[in-house]
Design a protein around this motif. Structure first.
Motif, PDB file in Angstrom:
ATOM      1  N   MET A   1       0.846  -1.189   0.000  1.00 10.05           N
ATOM      2  CA  MET A   1       0.000   0.000   0.000  1.00 10.05           C
ATOM      3  C   MET A   1       0.881   1.238   0.000  1.00 10.05           C
ATOM      4  SD  MET A   1      -2.740   1.225   2.898  1.00 10.05           S
ATOM      5  CE  MET A   1      -3.686  -0.269   2.717  1.00 10.05           C
ATOM      6  N   SER A   2       0.593   2.204  -0.868  1.00 15.02           N
ATOM      7  CA  SER A   2       1.355   3.433  -0.879  1.00 15.02           C
ATOM      8  C   SER A   2       0.867   4.366   0.217  1.00 15.02           C
ATOM      9  CB  SER A   2       1.221   4.122  -2.245  1.00 15.02           C
ATOM     10  OG  SER A   2      -0.129   4.472  -2.488  1.00 15.02           O
ATOM     11  N   SER A   3       1.736   5.266   0.675  1.00 10.06           N
ATOM     12  CA  SER A   3       1.372   6.219   1.709  1.00 10.06           C
ATOM     13  C   SER A   3       1.963   7.567   1.356  1.00 10.06           C
ATOM     14  CB  SER A   3       1.858   5.753   3.078  1.00 10.06           C
ATOM     15  OG  SER A   3       3.246   5.526   3.068  1.00 10.06           O
ATOM     16  N   ASP A   4       1.224   8.628   1.667  1.00 12.22           N
ATOM     17  CA  ASP A   4       1.655   9.977   1.359  1.00 12.22           C
ATOM     18  C   ASP A   4       2.413  10.532   2.552  1.00 12.22           C
ATOM     19  OD1 ASP A   4       2.038  12.529   0.520  1.00 12.22           O
ATOM     20  OD2 ASP A   4      -0.075  13.064   0.384  1.00 12.22           O
ATOM     21  N   THR A   5       3.732  10.365   2.545  1.00 14.13           N
ATOM     22  CA  THR A   5       4.537  10.817   3.683  1.00 14.13           C
ATOM     23  C   THR A   5       4.635  12.333   3.734  1.00 14.13           C
ATOM     24  OG1 THR A   5       6.567  10.621   2.384  1.00 14.13           O
ATOM     25  CG2 THR A   5       5.894   8.709   3.688  1.00 14.13           C
ATOM     26  N   GLU A  49      -0.412   5.804   7.112  1.00  9.72           N
ATOM     27  CA  GLU A  49      -1.594   5.297   6.420  1.00  9.72           C
ATOM     28  C   GLU A  49      -2.852   5.404   7.269  1.00  9.72           C
ATOM     29  OE1 GLU A  49      -0.721   1.407   4.905  1.00  9.72           O
ATOM     30  OE2 GLU A  49       1.083   2.103   3.877  1.00  9.72           O
ATOM     31  N   GLU A 196      11.658   2.506   4.796  1.00 14.34           N
ATOM     32  CA  GLU A 196      10.809   2.685   5.977  1.00 14.34           C
ATOM     33  C   GLU A 196      11.640   2.680   7.251  1.00 14.34           C
ATOM     34  OE1 GLU A 196       6.519   0.720   5.144  1.00 14.34           O
ATOM     35  OE2 GLU A 196       8.219  -0.571   4.632  1.00 14.34           O
ATOM     36  N   PRO A 291      -3.447  -0.916   8.752  1.00 11.78           N
ATOM     37  CA  PRO A 291      -3.925   0.443   9.017  1.00 11.78           C
ATOM     38  C   PRO A 291      -5.444   0.582   8.983  1.00 11.78           C
ATOM     39  CG  PRO A 291      -2.848   0.304   6.863  1.00 11.78           C
ATOM     40  CD  PRO A 291      -2.541  -0.968   7.581  1.00 11.78           C
ATOM     41  N   HIS A 292      -6.110  -0.146   8.092  1.00 10.59           N
ATOM     42  CA  HIS A 292      -7.575  -0.029   8.032  1.00 10.59           C
ATOM     43  C   HIS A 292      -8.217  -0.586   9.298  1.00 10.59           C
ATOM     44  CE1 HIS A 292      -8.308   1.543   3.962  1.00 10.59           C
ATOM     45  NE2 HIS A 292      -7.176   0.937   3.642  1.00 10.59           N
TER      46      HIS A 292
END
Length: 312
Positions: A1-5, A49, A196, A291-292
């Motif tokens: 899953m991508s995440s917007d850091t 996330e 990470e 995360p969900h």
């Protein structure tokens, strides 16, 4: 899953108790607040996330760096660099007050979960709910001297390492590499990247990191005294005060150090509404690994099902 850091690049700062706390603040400032708390050896990016999911669901999300981590600093060079549970809980209470947060939901794991449990148990009127990975995390310092299963003791190798001066020097010299070993043991099914790990390791460059971490584990094992200012709080915590606020506790079924349970061994420590959930394939770093599921637990505590809760 991508995440917007990029969401975590803007770091605010506020004086709270003994600290100048660095924190990320996302979402509508007037929305219901959620405070997300990281553990050791991790940092605020545990929630890259989770946080956007909660912001999208309509919450204000605040993520502080704990003492000894990232840009958070002590205000007074003379203050002891303690890592004991009473200090972590006091930091969190002061942070909530400094930001004037109105009964936030507290959610965390490891050190952050412990801080959240301390506040939930000692100052329940300050918050509206709790999400805690591995359940009730308040330590019985005297009981920590009792041995546990050998396979679990092996996972806590760093406790014993940090009890020695060799371990102190090793932590100072090998902050990232020690974290890497702990991450792998804690979360055997989590395929984290070098990027990470490198991102989190930046938070370990804090000048107080070694002192705080070493004191935390030595105090936990009864090998170092606590700070005098926290003696009364530690006495209260030794009594295992119950948590009365609404709570959801989580266990990852792939946690390398804390085997998942059905929640019943700790049921007597929660006197309010409490639900226990087992999260498949998640390890100790549960917010990053699932995360969900973590965000949904926060939303369900904030707005129990049937009261208009959304799905993050």
């Amino acid at each position: 899953m991508s995440s917007d850091t990029s969401l975590f690049r803007t770091v605010d700062r506020i004086h709270a108790g003994d600290l100048s706390v660095a924190y990320v603040d996302l979402g509508d400032p007037s929305a219901d607040p959620v405070v997300l708390l990281h553990g050791y050896p991790y940092d605020v990016h545990s929630y890259v996330e989770v946080a956007p999911l909660l912001v999208e669901a309509g919450y204000r999300v605040v993520v502080p760096y704990l003492r000894g981590h990232g840009p958070t600093r002590f205000l007074d060079d003379r203050r002891p660099r303690t890592g004991q549970q009473a200090a972590l809980g006091s930091d969190l209470r002061a942070f909530i007050d400094a930001l004037d947060l109105d009964e936030p939901v507290l959610a965390g794991y490891d050190w952050g979960g412990r801080a959240a449990c301390v506040v939930a148990a000692l100052w329940p009127e300050r918050i509206s709910g709790l999400v805690s990975v591995n359940g009730y995390l308040i330590q019985n310092i005297a009981g920590e001297e009792s041995p546990i299963r050998p396979d679990l003791e092996a996972g806590f190798w760093y406790f014993w390492y940090f009890a020695t001066e060799r371990g102190r020097r090793g932590l100072d010299a090998n902050r990232r590499d020690i974290a890497q070993v702990i991450w792998r043991r804690n979360s055997p099914e989590w395929a984290f990247s070098d990027a990470e790990l490198d991102r989190a390791a930046l938070a370990f460059d804090n000048p107080d990191y070694v002192d705080v971490v070493i004191h935390s584990y030595r105090h936990r094992l009864g090998l170092a005294p606590g700070a005098e200012e926290y003696e009364e709080l530690e006495r209260r915590l030794a009594l295992a005060p119950p948590i009365s606020v609404p709570a959801i506790t989580l266990d990852g079924t792939a946690d390398g150090n804390f085997p998942a349970t059905d929640g019943t061994p700790q049921a007597h420590l929660f006197t309010g509404t409490r639900e226990h959930r087992r999260i498949p394939h998640a390890g100790h770093h549960l917010p990053a690994e699932a995360p969900h599921a973590f965000a949904q637990a926060v939303a369900d505590v904030a707005e129990p099902p049937g009261d208009g809760a959304g799905t993050p």
